[in-house]
Design a protein around this motif. Structure first.
Motif, PDB file in Angstrom:
ATOM      1  N   ASN A 265      -4.181  -1.858   2.151  1.00 17.85           N
ATOM      2  CA  ASN A 265      -4.991  -0.537   2.661  1.00 17.85           C
ATOM      3  C   ASN A 265      -5.755   0.173   1.339  1.00 17.85           C
ATOM      4  OD1 ASN A 265      -2.115   0.043   4.351  1.00 17.85           O
ATOM      5  ND2 ASN A 265      -3.957   0.230   5.453  1.00 17.85           N
ATOM      6  N   PHE A 266      -6.827   0.808   1.652  1.00 20.21           N
ATOM      7  CA  PHE A 266      -7.790   1.457   0.655  1.00 20.21           C
ATOM      8  C   PHE A 266      -7.621   2.892   0.738  1.00 20.21           C
ATOM      9  CE2 PHE A 266     -10.163  -2.547   1.986  1.00 20.21           C
ATOM     10  CZ  PHE A 266      -9.920  -3.478   0.732  1.00 20.21           C
ATOM     11  N   LEU A 274      -3.992  -0.634  -1.967  1.00 15.89           N
ATOM     12  CA  LEU A 274      -2.842  -0.732  -1.876  1.00 15.89           C
ATOM     13  C   LEU A 274      -2.225  -1.966  -1.033  1.00 15.89           C
ATOM     14  CD1 LEU A 274      -2.124   3.105  -0.777  1.00 15.89           C
ATOM     15  CD2 LEU A 274      -2.047   2.098  -3.091  1.00 15.89           C
ATOM     16  N   GLY A 275      -1.314  -2.664  -1.777  1.00 11.10           N
ATOM     17  CA  GLY A 275      -0.757  -3.915  -1.056  1.00 11.10           C
ATOM     18  C   GLY A 275       0.764  -3.569  -0.530  1.00 11.10           C
ATOM     19  N   VAL A 276       0.715  -3.865   0.754  1.00  5.81           N
ATOM     20  CA  VAL A 276       2.101  -3.559   1.317  1.00  5.81           C
ATOM     21  C   VAL A 276       2.686  -4.775   1.773  1.00  5.81           C
ATOM     22  CG1 VAL A 276       3.361  -2.087   3.072  1.00  5.81           C
ATOM     23  CG2 VAL A 276       1.481  -1.047   2.005  1.00  5.81           C
ATOM     24  N   VAL A 277       3.839  -4.805   1.584  1.00  9.81           N
ATOM     25  CA  VAL A 277       4.754  -6.192   1.769  1.00  9.81           C
ATOM     26  C   VAL A 277       5.854  -5.672   2.974  1.00  9.81           C
ATOM     27  CG1 VAL A 277       5.819  -8.117   1.184  1.00  9.81           C
ATOM     28  CG2 VAL A 277       4.016  -7.460  -0.245  1.00  9.81           C
ATOM     29  N   ALA A 290      -3.856  -1.789  -7.047  1.00  8.74           N
ATOM     30  CA  ALA A 290      -4.829  -2.150  -7.807  1.00  8.74           C
ATOM     31  C   ALA A 290      -6.052  -1.618  -7.689  1.00  8.74           C
ATOM     32  CB  ALA A 290      -5.074  -3.721  -7.401  1.00  8.74           C
ATOM     33  N   PRO A 291      -7.007  -1.633  -8.389  1.00 15.58           N
ATOM     34  CA  PRO A 291      -8.334  -0.998  -8.619  1.00 15.58           C
ATOM     35  C   PRO A 291      -9.192  -1.755  -7.206  1.00 15.58           C
ATOM     36  CG  PRO A 291      -7.715  -1.369 -10.709  1.00 15.58           C
ATOM     37  CD  PRO A 291      -6.761  -2.307  -9.845  1.00 15.58           C
ATOM     38  N   CYS A 305      -4.843  -9.000  -5.457  1.00 13.50           N
ATOM     39  CA  CYS A 305      -5.023  -7.960  -4.700  1.00 13.50           C
ATOM     40  C   CYS A 305      -6.030  -7.121  -4.832  1.00 13.50           C
ATOM     41  CB  CYS A 305      -3.676  -7.293  -4.382  1.00 13.50           C
ATOM     42  SG  CYS A 305      -3.569  -5.677  -3.357  1.00 13.50           S
ATOM     43  N   CYS A 306      -7.180  -7.573  -4.786  1.00 10.45           N
ATOM     44  CA  CYS A 306      -8.619  -6.969  -5.266  1.00 10.45           C
ATOM     45  C   CYS A 306      -8.514  -7.027  -6.686  1.00 10.45           C
ATOM     46  CB  CYS A 306      -8.636  -5.565  -4.700  1.00 10.45           C
ATOM     47  SG  CYS A 306      -8.600  -5.464  -2.743  1.00 10.45           S
ATOM     48  N   GLY A 307      -7.973  -5.944  -7.430  1.00  9.47           N
ATOM     49  CA  GLY A 307      -8.163  -6.207  -8.882  1.00  9.47           C
ATOM     50  C   GLY A 307      -6.767  -6.752  -9.305  1.00  9.47           C
TER      51      GLY A 307
END
Length: 311
Positions: A265-266, A274-277, A290-291, A305-307
């Motif tokens: 999600n951004f 935001l990386g959600v597991v 991550a940025p 995860c993006c950055g």
């Protein structure tokens, strides 16, 4: 207490009598398959039931279904109650499943009318504005001959585009579709294996992320597709072959187990991804940050995860 137990006994006796009055149930044959895990033998006597095309499995399921319907049909007063429920249900003019409001006074509305088979997705411009029909699964069924349903949807931040998952025949195997809400025309080609969705848009609405299941492989079990799912970054309207993986088990520095479901999600300010597991139905989940700057086209393919992700 005695009266309660006596009443319960009468009910159970009546149901047992109804069950005995219908045809006996078939017994499924045992076909044991044995696997060894870490030196422990595990017997599975009914694994063949995973193949619904097996004639034995099909006959067993149909017989048990017919038996259940016969038992239920013999319950006194059931038909009158069912007709009453259907009468009240038909009196409802429509049902609204979900409303999503985006800036600009735009309302995405998922609703089903009294005569509709499935929920439809509409866009209303202004609280009192007219509705624009975007997605009608009933019309899809007329074209394809198969019933379809909307599994999920997600509009872009400005509402100019909407992503939605459409599945056929109750399979929940959603296919990602993109739609331009201003023209009503699709963007690009549908993307398969988007069962979990998890869609989010870049701040400018030009790109989106989606969780995609693994492609089927020869000799693999049907459930293997749920292992090692990945989040892909896709430019709206472009082929999925141009997408890049940004979060999943292949991401460096991120510990995700094969069966866990990664999502991204951004934040609305364009700063963070935001990386959600998610681990099935468990309430515990992993969270990474991550940025966002590393997500967009100038970044290198597969940069994580993006950055650089931080848990």
């Amino acid at each position: 207490m005695k009266h309660t137990l006596a009443g319960l006994a009468l009910v159970l006796t009546a149901l047992a009598a109804h069950a005995q009055a219908v045809a006996p149930l078939p017994v499924a044959p045992v076909r044991t398959v044995t696997d060894t895990y870490h030196g422990v033998r595990i017997d599975d006597p009914y694994r063949y039931f995973e193949n619904r095309h097996d004639p034995v499995v099909a006959r067993w399921m149909k017989a048990h279904s017919a038996h259940a319907h016969a038992v239920l049909a013999r319950i006194p007063g059931r038909q009158a109650l069912l007709e009453k429920i259907n009468r009240y249900d038909a009196a409802t003019s429509e049902r609204v499943a979900q409303i999503t409001r985006v800036p600009g006074d735009l309302y995405f509305i998922e609703r089903r009318g009294a005569t509709d088979n499935q929920y439809k997705l509409s866009l209303r411009r202004g609280l009192n504005g007219a509705d624009q029909l975007l997605v009608d699964p009933d019309q899809v069924e007329k074209k394809t001959g198969q019933p379809h349903a909307i599994n999920w949807y997600r509009p872009s931040p400005d509402g100019a585009r909407v992503a939605y998952g459409l599945s056929a025949q109750g399979s929940e195997a959603a296919v990602l579709h993109l739609l331009d809400t201003r023209t009503g025309k699709p963007l690009g080609r549908p993307v398969t294996r988007a069962e979990f969705g998890g869609v989010d848009w870049s701040p400018d609405g030009s790109m989106l992320v989606v969780n995609r299941l693994r492609a089927p492989r020869g000799g693999a079990r049907a459930t293997d597709k749920y292992q090692h799912s990945q989040v892909w970054l896709l430019r709206a309207g472009r082929p999925i072959a141009e997408a890049k993986p940004v979060f999943g088990t292949a991401t460096k520095g991120v510990d995700i187990r094969p069966a866990e479901i990664p999502l991204v999600n951004f934040t609305h300010d364009g700063k963070w991804a935001l990386g959600v597991v998610i681990n099935g139905t468990q309430r515990e989940m992993g969270l990474f940050i991550a940025p966002q700057a590393g997500c967009w086209p100038a970044s290198r393919r597969g940069s994580g995860c993006c950055g650089r992700p931080t848990r």
